[in-house]
Motif scaffolding. Sequence first.
Motif, mmCIF file in Angstrom:
data_model
loop_
_atom_site.group_PDB
_atom_site.id
_atom_site.type_symbol
_atom_site.label_atom_id
_atom_site.label_comp_id
_atom_site.label_asym_id
_atom_site.label_seq_id
_atom_site.Cartn_x
_atom_site.Cartn_y
_atom_site.Cartn_z
ATOM 1 N N ARG A 158 0.829 -1.212 0.000
ATOM 2 C CA ARG A 158 0.000 0.000 0.000
ATOM 3 C C ARG A 158 0.862 1.259 0.000
ATOM 4 O O ARG A 158 0.589 2.223 -0.727
ATOM 5 C CB ARG A 158 -0.907 0.006 1.235
ATOM 6 N N MET A 159 1.887 1.260 0.833
ATOM 7 C CA MET A 159 2.745 2.447 0.924
ATOM 8 C C MET A 159 3.504 2.695 -0.370
ATOM 9 O O MET A 159 3.852 3.838 -0.683
ATOM 10 C CB MET A 159 3.724 2.280 2.091
ATOM 11 N N ALA A 160 3.749 1.636 -1.127
ATOM 12 C CA ALA A 160 4.520 1.778 -2.360
ATOM 13 C C ALA A 160 3.717 2.430 -3.476
ATOM 14 O O ALA A 160 4.296 2.994 -4.419
ATOM 15 C CB ALA A 160 5.025 0.411 -2.822
ATOM 16 N N PRO A 163 0.512 8.196 -2.270
ATOM 17 C CA PRO A 163 1.310 9.389 -1.973
ATOM 18 C C PRO A 163 1.797 9.377 -0.519
ATOM 19 O O PRO A 163 1.147 8.806 0.362
ATOM 20 C CB PRO A 163 0.323 10.539 -2.205
ATOM 21 N N LYS A 164 2.930 10.009 -0.267
ATOM 22 C CA LYS A 164 3.505 10.014 1.073
ATOM 23 C C LYS A 164 2.555 10.608 2.108
ATOM 24 O O LYS A 164 2.512 10.172 3.261
ATOM 25 C CB LYS A 164 4.813 10.803 1.082
ATOM 26 N N GLU A 165 1.777 11.636 1.692
ATOM 27 C CA GLU A 165 0.910 12.314 2.650
ATOM 28 C C GLU A 165 -0.290 11.468 3.076
ATOM 29 O O GLU A 165 -0.964 11.792 4.063
ATOM 30 C CB GLU A 165 0.412 13.644 2.067
ATOM 31 N N MET A 166 -0.552 10.391 2.369
ATOM 32 C CA MET A 166 -1.708 9.558 2.698
ATOM 33 C C MET A 166 -1.484 8.765 3.982
ATOM 34 O O MET A 166 -2.399 8.594 4.792
ATOM 35 C CB MET A 166 -2.016 8.606 1.539
ATOM 36 N N TYR A 167 -0.270 8.272 4.160
ATOM 37 C CA TYR A 167 0.070 7.521 5.372
ATOM 38 C C TYR A 167 1.347 8.097 5.973
ATOM 39 O O TYR A 167 2.342 8.288 5.278
ATOM 40 C CB TYR A 167 0.288 6.035 5.054
ATOM 41 N N SER A 168 1.322 8.337 7.289
ATOM 42 C CA SER A 168 2.489 8.921 7.934
ATOM 43 C C SER A 168 3.522 7.871 8.325
ATOM 44 O O SER A 168 4.721 8.135 8.320
ATOM 45 C CB SER A 168 2.063 9.706 9.185
ATOM 46 N N ASN A 169 3.074 6.682 8.668
ATOM 47 C CA ASN A 169 3.995 5.602 9.036
ATOM 48 C C ASN A 169 3.276 4.252 8.909
ATOM 49 O O ASN A 169 2.093 4.202 8.550
ATOM 50 C CB ASN A 169 4.530 5.794 10.461
ATOM 51 N N ILE A 170 3.984 3.190 9.211
ATOM 52 C CA ILE A 170 3.432 1.840 9.065
ATOM 53 C C ILE A 170 2.223 1.632 9.970
ATOM 54 O O ILE A 170 1.204 1.059 9.549
ATOM 55 C CB ILE A 170 4.519 0.792 9.361
ATOM 56 N N LEU A 171 2.321 2.089 11.201
ATOM 57 C CA LEU A 171 1.207 1.930 12.134
ATOM 58 C C LEU A 171 -0.033 2.650 11.626
ATOM 59 O O LEU A 171 -1.161 2.147 11.754
ATOM 60 C CB LEU A 171 1.599 2.457 13.512
ATOM 61 N N HIS A 172 0.167 3.824 11.022
ATOM 62 C CA HIS A 172 -0.952 4.595 10.467
ATOM 63 C C HIS A 172 -1.657 3.810 9.358
ATOM 64 O O HIS A 172 -2.889 3.856 9.223
ATOM 65 C CB HIS A 172 -0.434 5.935 9.937
ATOM 66 N N VAL A 173 -0.875 3.075 8.555
ATOM 67 C CA VAL A 173 -1.460 2.261 7.487
ATOM 68 C C VAL A 173 -2.354 1.180 8.094
ATOM 69 O O VAL A 173 -3.483 0.964 7.651
ATOM 70 C CB VAL A 173 -0.362 1.602 6.629
#
Length: 324
Positions: A158-160, A163-173
């Motif tokens: 998902r993070m790949a 956009p960077k602004e969508m998720y701040s870190n892994i826990l946020h995802v």
Amino acid sequence: MDQVGMGNAEHQGALAKGEVLPRPASSQSEGFKPRSVLNSLLSGAFAGAVAKTAVAPHFAKCIKYKLYGFQEAYKLIYRTYLKDGFLSLWRGNSATMVRVIPYAAIQFCAHEQYKRILGQYYGFQGKALPPVPRLLAGSLAGTTAALITYPLDMVRARMAVTPKEMYSNILHVFVRISREEGLQTLYRGFTPTILGVVPYAGLSFFTYETLKKLHAEHTGRSHPYSYERLAFGACAGLIGQSASYPLDVVRRRMQTAGVTGHTYGSISGTMREIVTEEGVIRGLYKGLSMNWVKGPIAVGISFMTFDLMQILLRKLQQLGYNAR
């Protein structure tokens, strides 16, 4: 994999000649040993980290920008180097380690335990496993690791593609996916993953173990050198990846369906849609040539590093016993 009963002097002599001593096949007849499990976990974790770091510039950049040609990949890596410096090629590698380290640790450790269990069951104590149990041990190891670490792989996918602004870190995802799409989403695409892992892990471990066995039979030297282990691992990675690649493409598409606008419902439906829209080669095998470079290198390094770490940890353990 390696011989436990060897004396310390024999280990030192072989290592002095540049040889890598494997663990004895007799280990398959041993009972469960917590220290052996811990050594396998540590060795697997380190092997996974080293292998992924070695191919990080090639892997991360090309996947992020969906480049599948050697020339495109080279240009991107070179531009990144000129613009941001050499270390920028490894940007984001620490996030990748969050998934790679536990996966590799569990997979290698599970493989050692499955070999021991199957060796006892089939009556091959002190000997290399026959072909079918050898293949089964690798498949079970990959399945075990995938089952435990799949949510981490889902988050990384998902993070790949967001956009960077969508998720701040892994826990946020994890939190957003669980809240907005449900916990079951963390295992979306798990079925094609397992269907891909079974041949990939099975053939990789099978090929590596088989090549070591054939090497011993044809050379009379039971302890491959490090570069030979690297070559055996590279062959294993090439065969395993080629066999499982279409299912890996299907898995990625199903994992990222929530953010790409597609609605993939099943493995066969996803595969059919990919083939219809993009064709067999351009769809199901897109990027395979790039992975033929990355995959064998990474798998070769991981197998070699695991063996070396196992030897080192056992040698340190033996030295500790002798010092008592």
